[in-house]
Structure formats: C-alpha cells, structure tokens
Design a protein around this motif. Structure first.
Motif, PDB file in Angstrom:
ATOM      1  N   MET A  99       0.845  -1.180   0.000  1.00 19.18           N
ATOM      2  CA  MET A  99       0.000   0.000   0.000  1.00 19.18           C
ATOM      3  C   MET A  99       0.890   1.243   0.000  1.00 19.18           C
ATOM      4  SD  MET A  99      -3.378   0.709   2.210  1.00 19.18           S
ATOM      5  CE  MET A  99      -2.966   1.693   3.613  1.00 19.18           C
ATOM      6  N   ILE A 100       0.471   2.235  -0.722  1.00 21.60           N
ATOM      7  CA  ILE A 100       1.246   3.466  -0.842  1.00 21.60           C
ATOM      8  C   ILE A 100       0.769   4.477   0.200  1.00 21.60           C
ATOM      9  CG2 ILE A 100       1.687   5.436  -2.349  1.00 21.60           C
ATOM     10  CD1 ILE A 100       1.736   3.567  -4.664  1.00 21.60           C
ATOM     11  N   ASP A 101       1.708   5.189   0.779  1.00 24.68           N
ATOM     12  CA  ASP A 101       1.407   6.250   1.735  1.00 24.68           C
ATOM     13  C   ASP A 101       1.324   7.566   0.963  1.00 24.68           C
ATOM     14  OD1 ASP A 101       1.264   8.086   3.779  1.00 24.68           O
ATOM     15  OD2 ASP A 101       3.249   7.648   4.592  1.00 24.68           O
ATOM     16  N   PHE A 102       0.134   8.156   0.931  1.00 24.47           N
ATOM     17  CA  PHE A 102      -0.073   9.397   0.194  1.00 24.47           C
ATOM     18  C   PHE A 102       0.081  10.637   1.076  1.00 24.47           C
ATOM     19  CE2 PHE A 102      -2.317   6.253  -2.375  1.00 24.47           C
ATOM     20  CZ  PHE A 102      -1.797   6.538  -3.623  1.00 24.47           C
ATOM     21  N   SER A 103       0.507  10.452   2.320  1.00 24.00           N
ATOM     22  CA  SER A 103       0.565  11.579   3.252  1.00 24.00           C
ATOM     23  C   SER A 103       1.552  12.660   2.818  1.00 24.00           C
ATOM     24  CB  SER A 103       0.898  11.098   4.667  1.00 24.00           C
ATOM     25  OG  SER A 103       2.181  10.509   4.699  1.00 24.00           O
ATOM     26  N   GLN A 104       2.582  12.297   2.077  1.00 19.91           N
ATOM     27  CA  GLN A 104       3.572  13.278   1.635  1.00 19.91           C
ATOM     28  C   GLN A 104       3.377  13.709   0.180  1.00 19.91           C
ATOM     29  OE1 GLN A 104       5.658  14.627   3.912  1.00 19.91           O
ATOM     30  NE2 GLN A 104       4.501  13.323   5.318  1.00 19.91           N
ATOM     31  N   SER A 105       2.351  13.185  -0.463  1.00 17.75           N
ATOM     32  CA  SER A 105       2.085  13.543  -1.861  1.00 17.75           C
ATOM     33  C   SER A 105       1.504  14.943  -1.942  1.00 17.75           C
ATOM     34  CB  SER A 105       1.080  12.570  -2.484  1.00 17.75           C
ATOM     35  OG  SER A 105       1.568  11.260  -2.468  1.00 17.75           O
ATOM     36  N   SER A 106       1.845  15.644  -3.007  1.00 17.62           N
ATOM     37  CA  SER A 106       1.215  16.944  -3.239  1.00 17.62           C
ATOM     38  C   SER A 106      -0.243  16.710  -3.626  1.00 17.62           C
ATOM     39  CB  SER A 106       1.934  17.685  -4.362  1.00 17.62           C
ATOM     40  OG  SER A 106       1.686  17.046  -5.608  1.00 17.62           O
ATOM     41  N   SER A 107      -1.036  17.755  -3.577  1.00 16.26           N
ATOM     42  CA  SER A 107      -2.435  17.642  -3.993  1.00 16.26           C
ATOM     43  C   SER A 107      -2.528  17.192  -5.444  1.00 16.26           C
ATOM     44  CB  SER A 107      -3.156  18.979  -3.815  1.00 16.26           C
ATOM     45  OG  SER A 107      -3.216  19.326  -2.459  1.00 16.26           O
ATOM     46  N   ALA A 108      -1.631  17.702  -6.292  1.00 20.07           N
ATOM     47  CA  ALA A 108      -1.637  17.327  -7.708  1.00 20.07           C
ATOM     48  C   ALA A 108      -1.284  15.850  -7.886  1.00 20.07           C
ATOM     49  CB  ALA A 108      -0.666  18.208  -8.490  1.00 20.07           C
ATOM     50  N   GLU A 109      -0.310  15.361  -7.139  1.00 20.44           N
ATOM     51  CA  GLU A 109       0.068  13.945  -7.220  1.00 20.44           C
ATOM     52  C   GLU A 109      -1.054  13.050  -6.713  1.00 20.44           C
ATOM     53  OE1 GLU A 109       4.892  14.330  -6.508  1.00 20.44           O
ATOM     54  OE2 GLU A 109       3.542  14.296  -4.777  1.00 20.44           O
ATOM     55  N   PHE A 110      -1.687  13.472  -5.626  1.00 16.56           N
ATOM     56  CA  PHE A 110      -2.802  12.720  -5.055  1.00 16.56           C
ATOM     57  C   PHE A 110      -3.954  12.647  -6.056  1.00 16.56           C
ATOM     58  CE2 PHE A 110      -6.341  12.697  -1.704  1.00 16.56           C
ATOM     59  CZ  PHE A 110      -6.264  11.334  -1.506  1.00 16.56           C
ATOM     60  N   LEU A 111      -4.285  13.779  -6.667  1.00 16.79           N
ATOM     61  CA  LEU A 111      -5.351  13.821  -7.670  1.00 16.79           C
ATOM     62  C   LEU A 111      -5.003  12.927  -8.854  1.00 16.79           C
ATOM     63  CD1 LEU A 111      -7.983  14.933  -8.868  1.00 16.79           C
ATOM     64  CD2 LEU A 111      -6.654  16.887  -9.712  1.00 16.79           C
ATOM     65  N   GLN A 112      -3.777  12.991  -9.327  1.00 14.84           N
ATOM     66  CA  GLN A 112      -3.354  12.174 -10.461  1.00 14.84           C
ATOM     67  C   GLN A 112      -3.490  10.685 -10.142  1.00 14.84           C
ATOM     68  OE1 GLN A 112       0.707  12.861 -11.693  1.00 14.84           O
ATOM     69  NE2 GLN A 112       0.298  12.113 -13.750  1.00 14.84           N
ATOM     70  N   ALA A 113      -3.123  10.289  -8.933  1.00 12.52           N
ATOM     71  CA  ALA A 113      -3.250   8.886  -8.527  1.00 12.52           C
ATOM     72  C   ALA A 113      -4.721   8.476  -8.454  1.00 12.52           C
ATOM     73  CB  ALA A 113      -2.562   8.661  -7.185  1.00 12.52           C
ATOM     74  N   LEU A 114      -5.570   9.351  -7.926  1.00 14.61           N
ATOM     75  CA  LEU A 114      -7.004   9.049  -7.875  1.00 14.61           C
ATOM     76  C   LEU A 114      -7.583   8.922  -9.281  1.00 14.61           C
ATOM     77  CD1 LEU A 114      -8.056  11.398  -4.956  1.00 14.61           C
ATOM     78  CD2 LEU A 114      -8.230   8.898  -4.952  1.00 14.61           C
ATOM     79  N   GLN A 115      -7.170   9.803 -10.183  1.00 14.41           N
ATOM     80  CA  GLN A 115      -7.647   9.724 -11.565  1.00 14.41           C
ATOM     81  C   GLN A 115      -7.197   8.420 -12.217  1.00 14.41           C
ATOM     82  OE1 GLN A 115      -6.020  13.502 -12.828  1.00 14.41           O
ATOM     83  NE2 GLN A 115      -8.019  14.505 -12.720  1.00 14.41           N
TER      84      GLN A 115
END
Length: 134
Positions: free
Chosen positions: A1-17
């Motif tokens: 599982m990946i930890d998204f706590s340090q991801s930027s909002s843009a990176e988080f959005l890209q992963a969700l997309q």
C-alpha cells in the motif's frame, strides 16, 4: 500500500484519476473531489485511501469505502457539514455506500449542489447537464 501523506495535492489527484479505470461513476467522484477542493488538501482523508503501482509504473489510488465510512462515524474527518456531505456523496458514487439525498444535501450551498448535480451527470456518461425540455 502506498502512503499518500507526503504527496502533493496534484500527485494525489493524479493517482485518484489513475484509479478510476475509466468507470464513469469513479471518474465523477474524483471530478467532484477536484472541483470541490477541500479533500485534496486535507491530510485527514489520505490514510483511508488505498493505492498501488500498475505494471507501467503509474501510481493509482482509490477510496477504501468501509474505512472512510468508519472514519466519518468516528469523527476522524471532522464534524458533519458540507465537506463531509460531499465526501459521503463521493463515496456513494464509488460503490456500496447508500446515502439519503434529503439528509445529505440539506443546507448545502448552491455551488456545492451544482457540483454534485454535474457529478451525477458525469457518472451517467454525460459531459454536461442536459435540458429537461427534451
């Protein structure tokens, strides 16, 4: 599982997309998340998101609906209000998360109701809301 706590909002959005797999309802939920804006920046949601890496190296993310639901019930994501209502609506688009539209949409701003309405159209494959006149 990946930890998204340090991801930027843009990176988080890209992963969700990337995690939508082209499914209209999931795409609509991510669209609403992006356009409402609150949960992309709020770090409290990220521990309840699962993710991984596809064979081509693309990072994907998706909601663990049961864990997000438990977090909402426990108050871990804040008190009931417009932001939680939007999150519940998004969860309903993601899968087995029934909501009461009357309860969930009560006292929401016109802007938020407009975004939620458009998300419903997107979830059904429409780009823009259609006229009810035909």
């Amino acid at each position: 599982m990946i930890d998204f706590s340090q991801s930027s909002s843009a990176e988080f959005l890209q992963a969700l997309q990337a995690g939508t797999s082209g499914l209209w309802a999931l795409e609509a939920g991510v669209w609403l998340l992006e356009h409402h804006g609150v949960w992309l920046q709020d770090p409290r949601l990220r521990p309840y998101v699962d993710g991984g890496v596809q064979e081509d190296g693309t990072v994907w993310a998706g909601f663990d609906v049961k864990r997000v639901d438990a977090a909402i019930d426990a108050g871990a994501l804040g008190e009931w209000g417009e932001d939680i209502a939007v999150l519940c609506f998004i969860l309903s688009l993601c899968g087995d998360y029934p909501i009461s539209l009357r309860y969930n949409c009560e006292n929401l701003s016109k802007e938020t109701l407009g975004l939620m309405s458009k998300a419903l159209f997107l979830a059904n494959g429409y780009e823009e809301p259609r006229s009810l006149d035909g």
